[in-house]
Motif scaffolding. Sequence first.
Motif, PDB file in Angstrom:
ATOM      1  N   ASP A  18       0.992  -0.615  -0.046  1.00  0.00           N
ATOM      2  CA  ASP A  18       0.568   0.403  -0.211  1.00  0.00           C
ATOM      3  C   ASP A  18       0.711   1.231  -0.153  1.00  0.00           C
ATOM      4  OD1 ASP A  18      -2.441   1.645   0.308  1.00  0.00           O
ATOM      5  OD2 ASP A  18      -2.769   1.626   2.082  1.00  0.00           O
ATOM      6  N   GLN A  19       1.583   1.466  -1.261  1.00  0.00           N
ATOM      7  CA  GLN A  19       2.523   2.766  -1.264  1.00  0.00           C
ATOM      8  C   GLN A  19       2.225   3.115  -3.206  1.00  0.00           C
ATOM      9  OE1 GLN A  19       6.662   1.150  -1.097  1.00  0.00           O
ATOM     10  NE2 GLN A  19       7.200   3.109  -1.543  1.00  0.00           N
ATOM     11  N   PRO A  20       1.928   4.531  -2.904  1.00  0.00           N
ATOM     12  CA  PRO A  20       2.122   5.102  -3.696  1.00  0.00           C
ATOM     13  C   PRO A  20       3.435   5.219  -5.070  1.00  0.00           C
ATOM     14  CG  PRO A  20       2.274   6.812  -1.983  1.00  0.00           C
ATOM     15  CD  PRO A  20       2.256   5.549  -1.645  1.00  0.00           C
ATOM     16  N   VAL A  21       2.598   4.907  -6.590  1.00  0.00           N
ATOM     17  CA  VAL A  21       3.815   4.876  -6.893  1.00  0.00           C
ATOM     18  C   VAL A  21       4.480   6.889  -7.193  1.00  0.00           C
ATOM     19  CG1 VAL A  21       5.230   4.380  -9.012  1.00  0.00           C
ATOM     20  CG2 VAL A  21       3.710   3.057  -8.098  1.00  0.00           C
ATOM     21  N   GLU A  22       5.438   7.375  -7.407  1.00  0.00           N
ATOM     22  CA  GLU A  22       5.901   8.245  -7.720  1.00  0.00           C
ATOM     23  C   GLU A  22       5.637   8.798  -9.054  1.00  0.00           C
ATOM     24  OE1 GLU A  22       7.644   6.195  -7.004  1.00  0.00           O
ATOM     25  OE2 GLU A  22       9.354   6.878  -4.390  1.00  0.00           O
ATOM     26  N   LYS A  23       5.285   9.592  -9.771  1.00  0.00           N
ATOM     27  CA  LYS A  23       5.095  10.089 -11.070  1.00  0.00           C
ATOM     28  C   LYS A  23       6.102   9.993 -11.741  1.00  0.00           C
ATOM     29  CE  LYS A  23       0.629  13.360 -10.952  1.00  0.00           C
ATOM     30  NZ  LYS A  23      -0.418  12.427 -10.181  1.00  0.00           N
ATOM     31  N   GLU A  51      -4.920   6.374 -11.461  1.00  0.00           N
ATOM     32  CA  GLU A  51      -4.178   6.317 -10.319  1.00  0.00           C
ATOM     33  C   GLU A  51      -5.298   6.968  -9.554  1.00  0.00           C
ATOM     34  OE1 GLU A  51      -0.374   8.336 -10.029  1.00  0.00           O
ATOM     35  OE2 GLU A  51      -1.673  10.127 -10.763  1.00  0.00           O
ATOM     36  N   ASP A  52      -6.172   7.589  -9.914  1.00  0.00           N
ATOM     37  CA  ASP A  52      -7.507   7.590  -8.635  1.00  0.00           C
ATOM     38  C   ASP A  52      -8.280   7.123  -8.224  1.00  0.00           C
ATOM     39  OD1 ASP A  52      -9.710   9.962  -8.802  1.00  0.00           O
ATOM     40  OD2 ASP A  52     -10.949   8.345  -8.973  1.00  0.00           O
ATOM     41  N   LYS A  53      -7.704   7.010  -7.326  1.00  0.00           N
ATOM     42  CA  LYS A  53      -8.246   5.471  -6.620  1.00  0.00           C
ATOM     43  C   LYS A  53      -9.442   5.333  -6.370  1.00  0.00           C
ATOM     44  CE  LYS A  53      -7.360   3.516  -2.581  1.00  0.00           C
ATOM     45  NZ  LYS A  53      -6.665   3.457  -0.737  1.00  0.00           N
ATOM     46  N   GLU A  54     -11.019   6.150  -6.682  1.00  0.00           N
ATOM     47  CA  GLU A  54     -12.078   5.284  -6.451  1.00  0.00           C
ATOM     48  C   GLU A  54     -12.401   4.988  -8.594  1.00  0.00           C
ATOM     49  OE1 GLU A  54     -14.652   7.588  -8.597  1.00  0.00           O
ATOM     50  OE2 GLU A  54     -15.579   5.393  -8.441  1.00  0.00           O
ATOM     51  N   LEU A  55     -11.667   5.525  -9.409  1.00  0.00           N
ATOM     52  CA  LEU A  55     -11.619   5.433 -10.959  1.00  0.00           C
ATOM     53  C   LEU A  55     -10.670   3.404 -10.502  1.00  0.00           C
ATOM     54  CD1 LEU A  55     -10.526   7.525 -13.020  1.00  0.00           C
ATOM     55  CD2 LEU A  55     -13.285   6.521 -12.845  1.00  0.00           C
ATOM     56  N   LYS A  56      -9.728   3.631 -10.068  1.00  0.00           N
ATOM     57  CA  LYS A  56      -8.794   2.857 -10.698  1.00  0.00           C
ATOM     58  C   LYS A  56      -9.649   1.490  -9.609  1.00  0.00           C
ATOM     59  CE  LYS A  56      -6.170   0.613  -7.839  1.00  0.00           C
ATOM     60  NZ  LYS A  56      -6.564  -0.269  -6.637  1.00  0.00           N
ATOM     61  N   ASN A  57     -10.650   1.624  -8.276  1.00  0.00           N
ATOM     62  CA  ASN A  57     -10.865   0.406  -8.051  1.00  0.00           C
ATOM     63  C   ASN A  57     -12.084   0.008  -8.816  1.00  0.00           C
ATOM     64  OD1 ASN A  57      -9.550   0.473  -5.370  1.00  0.00           O
ATOM     65  ND2 ASN A  57     -10.809   1.804  -4.717  1.00  0.00           N
ATOM     66  N   GLU A  74      -5.680  -4.576  -4.551  1.00  0.00           N
ATOM     67  CA  GLU A  74      -4.266  -4.409  -4.345  1.00  0.00           C
ATOM     68  C   GLU A  74      -3.216  -2.772  -4.959  1.00  0.00           C
ATOM     69  OE1 GLU A  74      -1.370  -6.345  -2.969  1.00  0.00           O
ATOM     70  OE2 GLU A  74      -2.709  -8.596  -1.929  1.00  0.00           O
ATOM     71  N   ALA A  75      -3.396  -3.227  -6.278  1.00  0.00           N
ATOM     72  CA  ALA A  75      -2.543  -2.398  -6.789  1.00  0.00           C
ATOM     73  C   ALA A  75      -2.480  -0.676  -6.681  1.00  0.00           C
ATOM     74  CB  ALA A  75      -2.577  -3.313  -8.196  1.00  0.00           C
ATOM     75  N   PRO A  76      -1.613   0.209  -6.429  1.00  0.00           N
ATOM     76  CA  PRO A  76      -1.928   1.520  -6.571  1.00  0.00           C
ATOM     77  C   PRO A  76      -2.322   2.397  -8.064  1.00  0.00           C
ATOM     78  CG  PRO A  76       0.350   1.411  -6.164  1.00  0.00           C
ATOM     79  CD  PRO A  76      -0.361  -0.248  -6.119  1.00  0.00           C
ATOM     80  N   VAL A  77      -1.893   0.921  -8.766  1.00  0.00           N
ATOM     81  CA  VAL A  77      -1.940   2.433 -10.557  1.00  0.00           C
ATOM     82  C   VAL A  77      -2.348   0.683 -11.444  1.00  0.00           C
ATOM     83  CG1 VAL A  77      -0.601   2.965 -12.353  1.00  0.00           C
ATOM     84  CG2 VAL A  77      -0.232   3.868  -9.764  1.00  0.00           C
ATOM     85  N   LEU A  78      -3.297   1.097 -12.095  1.00  0.00           N
ATOM     86  CA  LEU A  78      -3.538   0.263 -12.670  1.00  0.00           C
ATOM     87  C   LEU A  78      -3.702   1.003 -14.698  1.00  0.00           C
ATOM     88  CD1 LEU A  78      -7.165  -1.722 -11.978  1.00  0.00           C
ATOM     89  CD2 LEU A  78      -4.692  -2.174 -12.117  1.00  0.00           C
ATOM     90  N   ILE A  79      -2.803   0.537 -15.600  1.00  0.00           N
ATOM     91  CA  ILE A  79      -2.085   1.365 -17.373  1.00  0.00           C
ATOM     92  C   ILE A  79      -3.569   0.213 -18.113  1.00  0.00           C
ATOM     93  CG2 ILE A  79      -0.500   1.965 -18.594  1.00  0.00           C
ATOM     94  CD1 ILE A  79       0.294   2.558 -15.852  1.00  0.00           C
ATOM     95  N   LEU A 139     -14.111   4.390 -18.280  1.00  0.00           N
ATOM     96  CA  LEU A 139     -12.836   5.684 -18.399  1.00  0.00           C
ATOM     97  C   LEU A 139     -13.748   7.049 -19.543  1.00  0.00           C
ATOM     98  CD1 LEU A 139      -9.716   3.493 -17.924  1.00  0.00           C
ATOM     99  CD2 LEU A 139     -10.929   5.217 -16.598  1.00  0.00           C
ATOM    100  N   LYS A 140     -14.510   5.745 -20.193  1.00  0.00           N
ATOM    101  CA  LYS A 140     -15.178   7.137 -21.298  1.00  0.00           C
ATOM    102  C   LYS A 140     -14.501   7.031 -22.218  1.00  0.00           C
ATOM    103  CE  LYS A 140     -17.950  10.166 -17.921  1.00  0.00           C
ATOM    104  NZ  LYS A 140     -17.654   9.295 -17.307  1.00  0.00           N
ATOM    105  N   ILE A 141     -13.788   5.813 -22.738  1.00  0.00           N
ATOM    106  CA  ILE A 141     -13.477   5.602 -24.064  1.00  0.00           C
ATOM    107  C   ILE A 141     -14.308   5.087 -25.154  1.00  0.00           C
ATOM    108  CG2 ILE A 141     -11.661   3.617 -25.115  1.00  0.00           C
ATOM    109  CD1 ILE A 141     -10.462   3.233 -22.122  1.00  0.00           C
ATOM    110  N   ASP A 142     -13.958   5.358 -25.895  1.00  0.00           N
ATOM    111  CA  ASP A 142     -14.976   5.856 -27.192  1.00  0.00           C
ATOM    112  C   ASP A 142     -14.722   3.961 -28.025  1.00  0.00           C
ATOM    113  OD1 ASP A 142     -15.283   5.210 -30.157  1.00  0.00           O
ATOM    114  OD2 ASP A 142     -14.772   6.920 -30.836  1.00  0.00           O
TER     115      ASP A 142
END
Length: 178
Positions: A18-23, A51-57, A74-79, A139-142
């Motif tokens: 539970d640790q953020p990833v630096e930009k 990165e936004d927690k609510e969106l990421k979840n 658990e992952a702090p970031v999803l790409i 994510l409002k993707i086309d």
Amino acid sequence: MLFSELIKQRRSVRSYKDQPVEKEKITQCLEAARMAPSANNSQPWTFLVVEDKELKNRVAEATVTLGFNKFTREAPVLIVVIRERANLFTALGGWMQHTEFSGYDVGIAVSHFCLQAAELGLGTCIIGLFDQKKIKQILKIDTKKEIALVLSLGYTDAPVRDKKRKPLETMSRWYSAE
Ligand SMILES: Cc1cc2nc3c(=O)[nH]c(=O)nc-3n(C[C@H](O)[C@H](O)[C@H](O)COP(=O)(O)O)c2cc1C
């Protein structure tokens, strides 16, 4: 780190701290992906950093499939990686070869991303199982776009495992002069 060590260091990480990833580190991974080769240099990819927690979840929930991929919670970031349409010239080359190069291109770019992350001490997992429609809505993707892969990214305590791979003799063949 030597490249030969880096490829051993890179493994699918399915538990995250539970640790953020630096930009800056995420940017460095994106930069590595940007440098990837592609057919006709078409670069048919877009990387969406969630990165936004609510969106990421919400995206994480959309990757949970048949009990797989729960670790994305658990992952702090999803790409989210979009496979873009190839331009006409590249598409023509693909048609001549009976293939679509953009799939390979995205794979190489994703590989660059994951290897750069490993060098920075970050864990990744490439995720191919997810609900395409749900992530596009979140994510409002086309709707016409294609999400190729999702990547999880974050710090980890997971140990480096030995790789289970087919033997060299099975995956390669040599045509050498005697
Ligand atoms: C295209 C692709 C899709 C994948 N999809 C998933 C997935 O949905 N869930 C998962 O846990 N791992 C997924 N993986 C990770 C593979 O299972 C993993 O790379 C493979 O078992 C080798 O292990 P390693 O990455 O630790 O070396 C995927 C890998 C690739 C390349």
